[in-house]
Enzyme design. Structure first.
Site, PDB file in Angstrom:
ATOM      1  N   CYS A  32       0.937  -1.147   0.182  1.00 28.40           N
ATOM      2  CA  CYS A  32       0.031  -0.039  -0.205  1.00 28.40           C
ATOM      3  C   CYS A  32       0.915   1.388  -0.048  1.00 28.40           C
ATOM      4  O   CYS A  32       0.121   2.228  -0.054  1.00 28.40           O
ATOM      5  CB  CYS A  32      -1.001  -0.034   1.035  1.00 28.40           C
ATOM      6  N   HIS A  38     -13.621   8.165  -7.774  1.00 29.45           N
ATOM      7  CA  HIS A  38     -12.781   8.194  -8.810  1.00 29.45           C
ATOM      8  C   HIS A  38     -11.856   9.370  -8.848  1.00 29.45           C
ATOM      9  O   HIS A  38     -11.581  10.052  -9.593  1.00 29.45           O
ATOM     10  CB  HIS A  38     -13.506   8.015 -10.144  1.00 29.45           C
ATOM     11  N   GLU A  52     -12.560  -1.343   2.964  1.00 27.85           N
ATOM     12  CA  GLU A  52     -11.374  -1.306   1.859  1.00 27.85           C
ATOM     13  C   GLU A  52     -11.268  -2.496   0.820  1.00 27.85           C
ATOM     14  O   GLU A  52     -11.006  -2.171  -0.351  1.00 27.85           O
ATOM     15  CB  GLU A  52      -9.779  -1.050   2.860  1.00 27.85           C
TER      16      GLU A  52
END
Length: 159
Positions: A49, A93, A140
């Site tokens: 990550c 987005h 997530e």
């Protein structure tokens, strides 16, 4: 089991009276779920990550309150509109590191920010204290989420 087709639609004023619409005087939880896609990366983190990557997040908003004379706490459409205006339109987005306040874009940080946004909207629109934000969950991944409750946020109205 045989099912019958209704021959008459229930009519307010003849088949049911307005005072009968509210069945109880208890608090209930109402919830709505949303999904959005965003990209981010984490700082001070050694793992996958730390690199730019994306998720399809799932957000669950849980509100609490008593029903009105119609038997409704808050319309699901209002929950959708509030979440869309305060969260979805801002994050869907998008590159989270750029659009969120300065923070590491962990699910734990984001869920607190989301709770604050939603609670502020309820206050600004006059829903609060009749309707209170009880819990916000942010997935997530399909198996990993962070959550915060009104009690955890020290929201006095949750007592």
């Amino acid at each position: 089991m045989e099912y019958e087709i209704p021959t008459k639609v229930q009519t307010l004023g003849s088949d049911i009276q307005e005072h009968q619409l509210k069945y109880h005087d208890r608090e209930v939880l109402v919830s709505k779920e949303f999904t959005f896609d965003s990209a981010h990366h984490l700082h001070c983190y050694e793992g996958k990550c730390k690199s730019l990557h994306g998720h399809t997040y799932k957000l669950q908003v849980i509100m609490r309150g008593k029903v009105d004379y119609r038997g409704i706490t808050i319309d699901f459409g209002d929950i959708k509109r509030i979440a869309k205006e305060r969260i979805m339109d801002r994050l869907d987005h998008r590159y989270l590191n750029e659009v969120l306040p300065p923070m590491n874009t962990t699910a734990e940080n984001m869920v607190v920010w989301m709770y604050e946004q939603l609670a502020d909207a309820l206050r600004a629109e006059g829903w609060f204290p009749k309707v209170r934000l009880e819990e916000v969950r942010l997935w997530e991944t399909p198996t990993s989420y962070a959550a915060v409750t009104a009690a955890m946020m020290g929201d006095a109205a949750s007592e």
